[in-house]
Design a protein around this motif. Structure first.
Motif, PDB file in Angstrom:
ATOM      1  N   PRO A   1     -49.760   0.849  14.120  1.00  0.00           N
ATOM      2  CA  PRO A   1     -48.862   1.852  14.716  1.00  0.00           C
ATOM      3  C   PRO A   1     -47.878   2.443  13.714  1.00  0.00           C
ATOM      4  O   PRO A   1     -47.443   3.583  13.851  1.00  0.00           O
ATOM      5  N   ARG A   2     -47.533   1.653  12.688  1.00  0.00           N
ATOM      6  CA  ARG A   2     -46.592   2.149  11.683  1.00  0.00           C
ATOM      7  C   ARG A   2     -47.208   3.220  10.791  1.00  0.00           C
ATOM      8  O   ARG A   2     -46.497   3.890  10.042  1.00  0.00           O
ATOM      9  N   ALA A   3     -48.530   3.376  10.832  1.00  0.00           N
ATOM     10  CA  ALA A   3     -49.186   4.406  10.032  1.00  0.00           C
ATOM     11  C   ALA A   3     -49.036   5.785  10.651  1.00  0.00           C
ATOM     12  O   ALA A   3     -49.289   6.793   9.998  1.00  0.00           O
ATOM     13  N   TYR A   4     -48.606   5.841  11.908  1.00  0.00           N
ATOM     14  CA  TYR A   4     -48.539   7.103  12.631  1.00  0.00           C
ATOM     15  C   TYR A   4     -47.101   7.575  12.799  1.00  0.00           C
ATOM     16  O   TYR A   4     -46.156   6.790  12.858  1.00  0.00           O
ATOM     17  N   THR A   5     -46.964   8.886  12.884  1.00  0.00           N
ATOM     18  CA  THR A   5     -45.770   9.487  13.471  1.00  0.00           C
ATOM     19  C   THR A   5     -46.217  10.081  14.803  1.00  0.00           C
ATOM     20  O   THR A   5     -47.411  10.273  15.029  1.00  0.00           O
ATOM     21  N   TYR A   6     -45.275  10.353  15.667  1.00  0.00           N
ATOM     22  CA  TYR A   6     -45.647  10.800  17.009  1.00  0.00           C
ATOM     23  C   TYR A   6     -44.910  12.082  17.369  1.00  0.00           C
ATOM     24  O   TYR A   6     -43.730  12.270  17.049  1.00  0.00           O
ATOM     25  N   ILE A   7     -45.641  12.964  18.042  1.00  0.00           N
ATOM     26  CA  ILE A   7     -45.037  14.054  18.796  1.00  0.00           C
ATOM     27  C   ILE A   7     -45.366  13.770  20.247  1.00  0.00           C
ATOM     28  O   ILE A   7     -46.517  13.942  20.679  1.00  0.00           O
ATOM     29  N   GLY A   8     -44.388  13.304  20.972  1.00  0.00           N
ATOM     30  CA  GLY A   8     -44.655  12.878  22.341  1.00  0.00           C
ATOM     31  C   GLY A   8     -45.660  11.750  22.353  1.00  0.00           C
ATOM     32  O   GLY A   8     -45.456  10.704  21.727  1.00  0.00           O
ATOM     33  N   LEU A   9     -46.786  11.954  23.018  1.00  0.00           N
ATOM     34  CA  LEU A   9     -47.833  10.943  23.123  1.00  0.00           C
ATOM     35  C   LEU A   9     -48.918  11.096  22.063  1.00  0.00           C
ATOM     36  O   LEU A   9     -49.871  10.302  22.038  1.00  0.00           O
ATOM     37  N   LEU A  10     -48.813  12.096  21.217  1.00  0.00           N
ATOM     38  CA  LEU A  10     -49.861  12.375  20.239  1.00  0.00           C
ATOM     39  C   LEU A  10     -49.567  11.671  18.916  1.00  0.00           C
ATOM     40  O   LEU A  10     -48.579  11.984  18.249  1.00  0.00           O
ATOM     41  N   PRO A  11     -50.428  10.714  18.504  1.00  0.00           N
ATOM     42  CA  PRO A  11     -50.252  10.069  17.195  1.00  0.00           C
ATOM     43  C   PRO A  11     -50.746  10.985  16.082  1.00  0.00           C
ATOM     44  O   PRO A  11     -51.772  11.667  16.212  1.00  0.00           O
ATOM     45  N   LEU A  12     -50.020  11.008  14.974  1.00  0.00           N
ATOM     46  CA  LEU A  12     -50.353  11.895  13.859  1.00  0.00           C
ATOM     47  C   LEU A  12     -50.311  11.131  12.545  1.00  0.00           C
ATOM     48  O   LEU A  12     -49.474  10.244  12.343  1.00  0.00           O
ATOM     49  N   LEU A  13     -51.210  11.495  11.644  1.00  0.00           N
ATOM     50  CA  LEU A  13     -51.211  10.973  10.280  1.00  0.00           C
ATOM     51  C   LEU A  13     -50.631  12.045   9.355  1.00  0.00           C
ATOM     52  O   LEU A  13     -51.109  13.187   9.345  1.00  0.00           O
ATOM     53  N   SER A  14     -49.599  11.690   8.600  1.00  0.00           N
ATOM     54  CA  SER A  14     -48.954  12.658   7.710  1.00  0.00           C
ATOM     55  C   SER A  14     -49.839  12.943   6.503  1.00  0.00           C
ATOM     56  O   SER A  14     -50.396  12.027   5.901  1.00  0.00           O
ATOM     57  N   VAL A  15     -49.962  14.222   6.156  1.00  0.00           N
ATOM     58  CA  VAL A  15     -50.748  14.635   4.999  1.00  0.00           C
ATOM     59  C   VAL A  15     -49.853  15.363   3.995  1.00  0.00           C
ATOM     60  O   VAL A  15     -49.701  14.948   2.858  1.00  0.00           O
ATOM     61  N   PHE A  16     -49.254  16.474   4.422  1.00  0.00           N
ATOM     62  CA  PHE A  16     -48.335  17.233   3.571  1.00  0.00           C
ATOM     63  C   PHE A  16     -47.060  17.514   4.354  1.00  0.00           C
ATOM     64  O   PHE A  16     -47.102  17.768   5.560  1.00  0.00           O
ATOM     65  N   ASP A  17     -45.940  17.458   3.648  1.00  0.00           N
ATOM     66  CA  ASP A  17     -44.646  17.786   4.241  1.00  0.00           C
ATOM     67  C   ASP A  17     -44.070  19.012   3.563  1.00  0.00           C
ATOM     68  O   ASP A  17     -44.231  19.200   2.346  1.00  0.00           O
ATOM     69  N   ARG A  18     -43.385  19.814   4.346  1.00  0.00           N
ATOM     70  CA  ARG A  18     -42.639  20.912   3.741  1.00  0.00           C
ATOM     71  C   ARG A  18     -41.574  20.305   2.834  1.00  0.00           C
ATOM     72  O   ARG A  18     -40.823  19.417   3.247  1.00  0.00           O
ATOM     73  N   PRO A  19     -41.462  20.751   1.573  1.00  0.00           N
ATOM     74  CA  PRO A  19     -40.571  20.089   0.614  1.00  0.00           C
ATOM     75  C   PRO A  19     -39.104  20.118   1.010  1.00  0.00           C
ATOM     76  O   PRO A  19     -38.386  19.136   0.843  1.00  0.00           O
ATOM     77  N   LEU A  20     -38.645  21.251   1.524  1.00  0.00           N
ATOM     78  CA  LEU A  20     -37.228  21.413   1.844  1.00  0.00           C
ATOM     79  C   LEU A  20     -37.083  21.857   3.282  1.00  0.00           C
ATOM     80  O   LEU A  20     -37.666  22.871   3.690  1.00  0.00           O
ATOM     81  N   PHE A  21     -36.307  21.112   4.060  1.00  0.00           N
ATOM     82  CA  PHE A  21     -36.103  21.474   5.453  1.00  0.00           C
ATOM     83  C   PHE A  21     -34.846  20.766   5.952  1.00  0.00           C
ATOM     84  O   PHE A  21     -34.305  19.866   5.296  1.00  0.00           O
ATOM     85  N   GLY A  22     -34.420  21.152   7.116  1.00  0.00           N
ATOM     86  CA  GLY A  22     -33.331  20.462   7.798  1.00  0.00           C
ATOM     87  C   GLY A  22     -32.039  20.422   7.009  1.00  0.00           C
ATOM     88  O   GLY A  22     -31.619  21.397   6.365  1.00  0.00           O
ATOM     89  N   TRP A  23     -31.406  19.267   7.037  1.00  0.00           N
ATOM     90  CA  TRP A  23     -30.089  19.099   6.433  1.00  0.00           C
ATOM     91  C   TRP A  23     -30.122  19.296   4.920  1.00  0.00           C
ATOM     92  O   TRP A  23     -29.199  19.857   4.337  1.00  0.00           O
ATOM     93  N   SER A  24     -31.193  18.837   4.270  1.00  0.00           N
ATOM     94  CA  SER A  24     -31.312  19.005   2.815  1.00  0.00           C
ATOM     95  C   SER A  24     -31.325  20.472   2.438  1.00  0.00           C
ATOM     96  O   SER A  24     -30.653  20.900   1.489  1.00  0.00           O
ATOM     97  N   LEU A  25     -32.087  21.271   3.179  1.00  0.00           N
ATOM     98  CA  LEU A  25     -32.152  22.708   2.909  1.00  0.00           C
ATOM     99  C   LEU A  25     -30.803  23.367   3.166  1.00  0.00           C
ATOM    100  O   LEU A  25     -30.361  24.232   2.403  1.00  0.00           O
TER     101      LEU A  25
END
Length: 478
Positions: free
Chosen positions: A257-281
């Motif tokens: 389970p630790r290999a996944y991130t979740y959006i609601g009930l949907l398990p997801l495997l991370s592949v690429f992340d946007r480099p700059l977003f949120g508070w850092s941006l």
């Protein structure tokens, strides 16, 4: 959750940034109010450590109030667009926190005036009424445009895509919007619509779609067993400044389970992340705009002198405007001091500037060699088109060895995952100026991608600090 493929270029407003700013504003106001009231309305003036008690109590009350408001979800976007009831609920929660804190301090630590609590209630209720009214005035039109919702594109079709969509629909309180489906197959395995979501185009068209429409997340709903097809898809998409995930439901593997991130009930495997977003941006933008304002003031005499020298030597406008690639391949107009004779300028950079180039004026040679021609780009930073630090923006027709950059370097457009900058990691490592060979553009892109992978605020500040020293080695600047 909504669906549709309506074109929108409105930027996503990250709720994390909004929440942090509002929490910081609230905590500061509650702390100052509690400190002033407690200092003025403490009955005892001879209690040992009285100042420390008042200060710590003010900190405790500010943090407790923010923690309670957070627990009641009163910093969520839906609360920001709520009406008078939300303001009343927020005020009541803070008044109750004040009552609890007042009772504890008065009973155990420091005698307080009974006036403290009603003054706290009136002051904080007034503040919350004004601040939340302003927040609602700002947030409601933004929410109406869907800018608090993340927009998701689904890659794939058939059962894998249907399972992913079903899991998303079964999830509650998701603030997402499905923009549509993208798949190369047009047969019974991948129908033109799944549930209420339509297929917009082929996978190759997704990159172009994402550059003309806002897409915040791509979910690849294809089984991991289809390895060759999956790698082919990811190679097409990795240049986009978008989070890319693989649907965990499309895999027969049972991972931890630790290999996944979740959006609601949907398990997801991370592949690429946007480099700059949120508070850092947000922090990067805020710091760079502040530094740009300071730099404009500091270099104003230099810019005036350069402008005067240009006008004295040759006729024509002082500022040269050129279309270049910006964030996500958007075309931006970059400002520079004109370094060529006005009738010989090359807006598309179809011909590289070389040493001894007759198109360049005497003033132009000096300002190019010292990079003073780049100073007007500080105004591009203020408008949000450029960053202080990032990959240098390239002209649309720039070439190396008579070949367009994107044809020379595989994955060239991945450098546009972040906003381009006035200076960058490539520049302070000597890869600036003319790109007449394949090696020069390859090294520049290599350093640009390394910068994106290593990004941090400290890394940016280090590059800014080293930039003046790198300008002393200006043999490549013509």
């Amino acid at each position: 959750m909504q669906s549709g493929g309506v074109k929108t270029i409105s930027k996503y407003v990250d709720e994390e940034v909004v929440q942090r700013l509002l929490k910081a504003l609230d905590a500061s106001f509650f702390f100052v109010t509690a400190l002033v009231l407690s200092t003025d309305l403490a009955l005892s003036q001879n209690t040992p450590n009285e100042g420390a008690i008042i200060g710590l109590s003010a900190v405790e009350l500010a943090l407790l109030s923010v923690f309670i408001l957070r627990g009641l979800q009163l910093y969520e976007p839906q609360s920001l667009i709520g009406g008078a009831w939300v303001i009343a609920k927020t005020s009541a929660a803070v008044v109750i926190c004040g009552f609890a804190s007042f009772s504890f301090v008065d009973h155990f630590l420091l005698p307080m005036s009974p006036v403290w609590l009603p003054v706290w209630a009136v002051t904080t209720a007034s503040y919350l009424g004004i601040s939340r009214f302003c927040a609602q005035f700002w947030a409601r039109p933004i929410a109406k445009l869907g800018r608090f919702r993340k927009r998701i594109a689904i890659v794939g079709g058939g059962k894998a895509a249907e399972d992913a969509l079903q899991a998303l629909e079964a999830s509650r309180n998701l603030n997402f919007e499905i923009v549509g489906l993208f798949d190369d197959r047009y047969d019974m395995r991948s129908p033109s619509a799944i549930r209420r979501y339509e297929k917009i185009g082929k996978i190759a068209e997704l990159a172009e779609y994402a550059r003309g429409n806002r897409v915040d997340l791509i979910i690849v709903a294809i089984p991991l067993s289809a390895e060759a097809r999956l790698l082919h898809i990811l190679k097409r998409l990795w240049e986009l400044p978008v989070d890319i995930r693989i649907s965990g439901q499309a895999s027969s593997l049972k991972l931890s389970p630790r290999a996944y991130t979740y959006i609601g009930l949907l398990p997801l495997l991370s592949v690429f992340d946007r480099p700059l977003f949120g508070w850092s941006l947000f922090l990067k933008n805020a710091i760079e705009r502040a530094l740009s304002c300071l730099a404009i003031v500091m270099f104003a005499p230099v810019m005036l002198a350069v402008a005067a020298a240009i006008r004295l030597e040759s006729e024509g406008p002082v500022i040269f405007k050129q279309k270049r690639y910006g964030f996500n391949n958007e075309l931006i107009e970059v400002f520079k001091f004109r370094s060529m004779f006005s009738n010989l300028t090359d807006a598309n950079a179809t011909r590289l500037v070389t040493k001894g180039d007759p198109r360049v004026t005497r003033v132009g040679r000096f300002i190019r060699k010292t990079s003073l021609d780049e100073l007007p780009q500080l105004f591009n930073v203020l408008t949000g088109q450029l960053s202080l630090v990032g990959p240098r923006p390239h002209a649309t027709q720039a070439k190396a060895a008579d070949t367009l950059y994107d044809k020379v370097v595989d994955g060239y457009f991945a450098r546009h995952k972040v906003r381009p900058g006035i200076t960058g990691w490539a520049q302070i490592n000597g890869w600036r100026g003319e790109t007449d060979t394949r090696e020069k553009i390859e090294q520049r892109v290599k350093h640009d991608l390394e910068y994106i992978d290593r990004w941090s605020l400290m890394f940016d500040l280090m590059i800014i600090f080293k930039t003046p020293f790198s300008l002393l080695k200006s043999e490549n600047a013509y």
